[in-house]
Each structure stands twice: as C-alpha cells, then as structure tokens.
Design an enzyme around this catalytic site. Sequence first.
Site, PDB file in Angstrom:
ATOM      1  CG  ASN A   1      -0.186  -0.083   2.504  1.00  0.00           C
ATOM      2  OD1 ASN A   1       0.569   0.819   2.845  1.00  0.00           O
ATOM      3  ND2 ASN A   1      -0.356  -1.193   3.224  1.00  0.00           N
TER       4      ASN A   1
ATOM      5  CG  ASP B   1      -6.637  -5.555   6.572  1.00  0.00           C
ATOM      6  OD1 ASP B   1      -6.040  -5.395   7.653  1.00  0.00           O
ATOM      7  OD2 ASP B   1      -7.401  -4.702   6.082  1.00  0.00           O
TER       8      ASP B   1
ATOM      9  N   PRO C   1      -2.115 -11.985  10.654  1.00  0.00           N
ATOM     10  CG  PRO C   1      -0.037 -12.282  11.665  1.00  0.00           C
ATOM     11  CD  PRO C   1      -0.760 -12.470  10.363  1.00  0.00           C
ATOM     12  CG  ASP C   2      -5.120  -6.803  14.475  1.00  0.00           C
ATOM     13  OD1 ASP C   2      -4.295  -6.109  15.119  1.00  0.00           O
ATOM     14  OD2 ASP C   2      -6.130  -6.333  13.925  1.00  0.00           O
ATOM     15  CB  ILE C   3       0.846  -6.425  14.464  1.00  0.00           C
ATOM     16  CG1 ILE C   3       1.270  -7.239  13.234  1.00  0.00           C
ATOM     17  CG2 ILE C   3       2.048  -6.100  15.355  1.00  0.00           C
ATOM     18  CD1 ILE C   3       2.047  -6.471  12.204  1.00  0.00           C
TER      19      ILE C   3
ATOM     20  CG  PHE D   1      -2.207   5.703  14.045  1.00  0.00           C
ATOM     21  CD1 PHE D   1      -1.456   5.494  15.192  1.00  0.00           C
ATOM     22  CD2 PHE D   1      -2.195   6.963  13.459  1.00  0.00           C
ATOM     23  CE1 PHE D   1      -0.710   6.515  15.745  1.00  0.00           C
ATOM     24  CE2 PHE D   1      -1.453   7.996  14.003  1.00  0.00           C
ATOM     25  CZ  PHE D   1      -0.705   7.775  15.146  1.00  0.00           C
TER      26      PHE D   1
ATOM     27  CE  LYS E   1     -10.555  -0.036  12.295  1.00  0.00           C
ATOM     28  NZ  LYS E   1      -9.911   0.782  11.277  1.00  0.00           N
TER      29      LYS E   1
ATOM     30  CE  LYS F   1      -7.732  -3.497  14.737  1.00  0.00           C
ATOM     31  NZ  LYS F   1      -6.690  -3.719  13.737  1.00  0.00           N
TER      32      LYS F   1
END
Length: 401
Positions: free
Chosen positions: A210, A278, A306-308, A324, A338, A342
């Site tokens: 990105n 993602d 994985p969601d860090i 963020f 979020k 998270k």
Amino acid sequence: MQRLANKRIIVGITGGIAAYKSAELVRRLQDHGADVRVVMTAAAQSFITPLTLQALSGKPVHLDLLDTEAEAAMGHIELARWGDAIVIAPASADFIARFAHGHGNDLLTTLCLAARCPIAVAPAMNQAMWASPANLENIETLRSRKIPLFGPAAGSQACGDVGLGRMLEAEEIAQCTADLFENNILTGKRVVITAGPTREAIDPVRFISNHSSGKMGYSLAEAARDAGAAVTLISGPVNLDCPDRVDRVSVSSAQEMLDAALNVLPADIFIATAAVADYRPDKQANQKMKKKGDGGPLTLTLIENPDIVATVAKQEPKPYVVGFAAETQSVLEYARGKIERKNLDMIVANDVSQAGIGFNSDENAVTAIWPDQEQVLERASKQQIASQLVELIAQKLAAEG
Ligand code: C5P
C-alpha cells in the site's frame, strides 16, 4: 535533530566580532528544520550586514522598534509571540547588562521583555570584559533567572587575548538550542512503534502492498526519543532514514512485523502506525510466476494476516497500546469499534479521504480517542501532531500510575 523541526527560533545578534558566526548559526538552525527570524541591534550592523542575514534567513531582518513599516508587517509583540525560543548570539557585555536590568531601549531588549518563550544567551566578549565584576554580576542575575547560558568557551580571541569569552561555534549553539526543547516526559520508558507498509509476497519479484510512507511512525519515533524514551521502530519498507538514537528493525511482511514486535517486548508503550496488509497470498510461488497467455483471469487466494496490535494488546505485561485508524468514512465510529475489538488504550483516527493529510503526505489532522474521551488535534505537520500525541500518551500513562 528532530527537536528543531518546525520550531520558530528568533536569533538576536548584538555588536561583537563573533557576529560573523551568526550567519552560520542561522544556516545550522535551518538545516535542523527550524524557521528562523533575525533581530539585529544597531551595533551588530557594524559587524555584519542585515542583507547577509536576510538572504540566509529568507525573511526581512528586524532592526528597529520605531520602524512603522516593519512594525506593521510584524510588530515586536507579535514577533515575541511567534518565537518558540530566542537565542542571543553573540550577546555582548552591553546587551547582557541591559537584558539583566530589564531595559527596553531597542527592539531586541523589548522583545526579550515581551517574550514568554525561553531566551538563551551565548556571550561573546574579550576575556577581561567577561571577568569584570560588573559583567559577572549581570551573568549571576541571568543565572538566578534560569536564563540558559550557551558558553562562553575559553580560547584565543579576535583581539589576541586568550581566555574565557569566546562564543561557542554555530553547531554547538544549534545543539544547545535543540536541548531547550527536550522534555523528559518519557524518560526511562521503552516505546515500540510499527511504521510503514508491509509487503506480502506473491512470488520472488511481486508483492501486495500500500501507499503508506511511514512518516507518521517515524515522526512519533523522533518525538518519543526527544521526550527521553528508548525507542524501537519496527519498519516496513520506506524511503526514510532511521532517526538518530532510534533502534530500527527492518521487516517486510506482516508476519515478520509481528515476530519482531513480540521479540522486542516488553515495552511501556506500543504504538501501531503501520499500514499492515490485512491479507496475504496463501502461498508464495518459489519461482517468478509466468503469464498464462490464455486471456483468462488469474486467481490468487488471500488469507488473513495476524493482527499485530491486537496480539500485542494480549501480552502480559500489557504495554499502553495505541492504534491508528485510517478511514475514508464513518471515521470516528469505526475507530471507536477498533478500540474495543483490539483491546487498545487509545486510538488515533484520521480521515484519509481528505486531500493533503494522512497517507503519504506531510500533514495530518487527527482525533485522539480513549474509551471515555476524545480530543481533536487540528491540521499540522506530522512532527507537530507526533509531539502532541506523545504528550497525550505520556499524560495518560502518568495518570494510570
Ligand atoms: O483494522 P485496521 O487495519 O483498520 O486497524 C488499524 C490499526 O491496527 C493500526 O494501528 C494498525 O497498525 C493495526 N494493525 C495491526 N495489524 C494488522 C492490521 C492492523 O497491527 N494486521
């Protein structure tokens, strides 16, 4: 030296042979990112011309309290408010005496009376003048008022004498000026920051990624370092130099970023600015994939990364975790979701659909969100936003004890 980025520094030049070094000082401060304006006393103009300083600073030089035209452009009170710091270099014995006694008989002394920002003094004079009882008394007065004194240094002087009274070199004064802005709100804290994009390999030469530039994360790394923290920056591929006195771990994929993050924990604060992909291709081809050439589509199967930040938020001991949220619609609503999902302590939301802020730009405008509170940070450079965020994070951390 990020501490001077976007800082507004007024350089006051008084009459002394060391004034030739002030031209270099203006340059050095600008090299470190400061916006510089110059004020000269009448005596200073006998040693160096306003034109030289105007050419270097790119701004009109302020000379006279009673010049109606100059006052109309930016009056002395306005100028006093403009500055983040005033640095008098060289400061002559005469200036020091007038400053110590609160005179307002020229533009520079008046400015010093009106200013609320730090005023630092870099004395320069003959060693016998420096050692004179009157001067030392004036210096004592400045010390008692906590006025930072930059130097003087000892050494050979323009007049042939050797002794105390030489002005510091331009770079030394620039460093001392930067130190004025150091705060210790994160001293002793360990801060880990993820930044930049990730690259998810399709084959040895292709990847999914990105447009993240990494600027926000790098600015935060510098702001946290300037606040006294030990900073580790886990960075995806970006075109930015590693900031001084920051440890950088370079990674490419989301999985590598997660491994690096878990490896450097524990930390007091974890800030996730990275634009993590993602999804990644379910398998990476060992060889460069060939075009099939049959005109048909190519199907890639993507699996979730994985969601860090969420993984870090589950670790014990849990750092203060900041995420963020870059969104193009329903920004605040998605961001609040979020925080919960998270398990974050704070989230910084920005609307990346607005031109000139967010992704790949130098400015940002954000809303800091906590479970029970919100605060808008108006559009500003990413460095300024970073300093404000670091201050907010430090406050929250201190409040949590
Ligand atoms: O879910 P979304 O990507 O919008 O969340 C953004 C926040 O989560 C950012 O702080 C980002 O760095 C972090 N994130 C992460 N790992 C992912 C995805 C997002 O740390 N896989």
